[in-house]
Design a protein around this motif. Structure first.
Motif, mmCIF file in Angstrom:
data_model
loop_
_atom_site.group_PDB
_atom_site.id
_atom_site.type_symbol
_atom_site.label_atom_id
_atom_site.label_comp_id
_atom_site.label_asym_id
_atom_site.label_seq_id
_atom_site.Cartn_x
_atom_site.Cartn_y
_atom_site.Cartn_z
ATOM 1 N N ASP A 66 0.882 -0.950 -0.115
ATOM 2 C CA ASP A 66 0.106 -0.067 -0.550
ATOM 3 C C ASP A 66 0.874 1.105 -0.398
ATOM 4 O O ASP A 66 1.250 2.281 -0.734
ATOM 5 N N ASN A 70 1.190 3.886 -3.089
ATOM 6 C CA ASN A 70 0.882 4.577 -2.960
ATOM 7 C C ASN A 70 1.298 6.053 -4.251
ATOM 8 O O ASN A 70 0.379 6.662 -4.819
ATOM 9 N N LYS A 73 -0.704 4.959 -8.245
ATOM 10 C CA LYS A 73 -2.178 4.252 -7.596
ATOM 11 C C LYS A 73 -2.944 4.546 -9.119
ATOM 12 O O LYS A 73 -4.206 4.711 -9.210
ATOM 13 N N ASN A 93 -6.773 -6.065 -3.236
ATOM 14 C CA ASN A 93 -5.628 -6.412 -3.185
ATOM 15 C C ASN A 93 -4.612 -6.922 -3.942
ATOM 16 O O ASN A 93 -3.797 -6.909 -3.667
#
Length: 131
Positions: A66, A70, A73, A93
């Motif tokens: 994650d 980022n 994204k 996910n």
């Protein structure tokens, strides 16, 4: 339920060999492609459970992807949108599961489509590299 369980138990070697083979094909072909193209994408695999990660950094725990992802994204959104246009849904996910019903032609289509999506969605990483 009993008949299903009995079938799986009786055919477990055939079932799990099939899942292992298609999962290994999927992982190895895509990871080689990503490496050759210089894309910061990697497939992680444990048996027939796979996960696509959008980073070259080594991932040691559940929260690291994650953090690393980022930065890209918007590219990931483009990637998933392209796959959805091709009737392929990728979970939020990035987990990918195959079943015994999944055939090699399905895996080949999936590999080909993920390659297309990665090129279209991560073009900036390809600048200066062979396309």
């Amino acid at each position: 339920g009993y008949k299903t369980t009995a079938y799986i138990y009786k055919n477990k070697k055939k079932i799990f060999n099939h899942l292992e083979n298609i999962s290994q094909y999927f992982e190895s072909h895509l990871n080689l492609f990503f490496l050759q193209k210089g894309l910061k994408i990697k497939i992680y695999r444990f048996k027939s459970l796979l996960r696509i990660i959008f980073t070259n950094n080594e991932v040691l725990n559940r929260t690291q992807p994650d953090f690393f992802e980022n930065k890209v994204k918007n590219n990931i959104k483009k990637f998933k949108s392209y796959l959805k246009l091709k009737k392929i849904y990728l979970s939020t996910n990035g987990l990918i599961f195959f079943s015994y019903a999944t055939k090699m032609k399905d895996i080949e289509f999936l590999v080909r489509t993920i390659k297309e999506a990665s090129i279209k969605s991560f073009k900036q990483e390809l600048s200066g590299k062979a396309k």
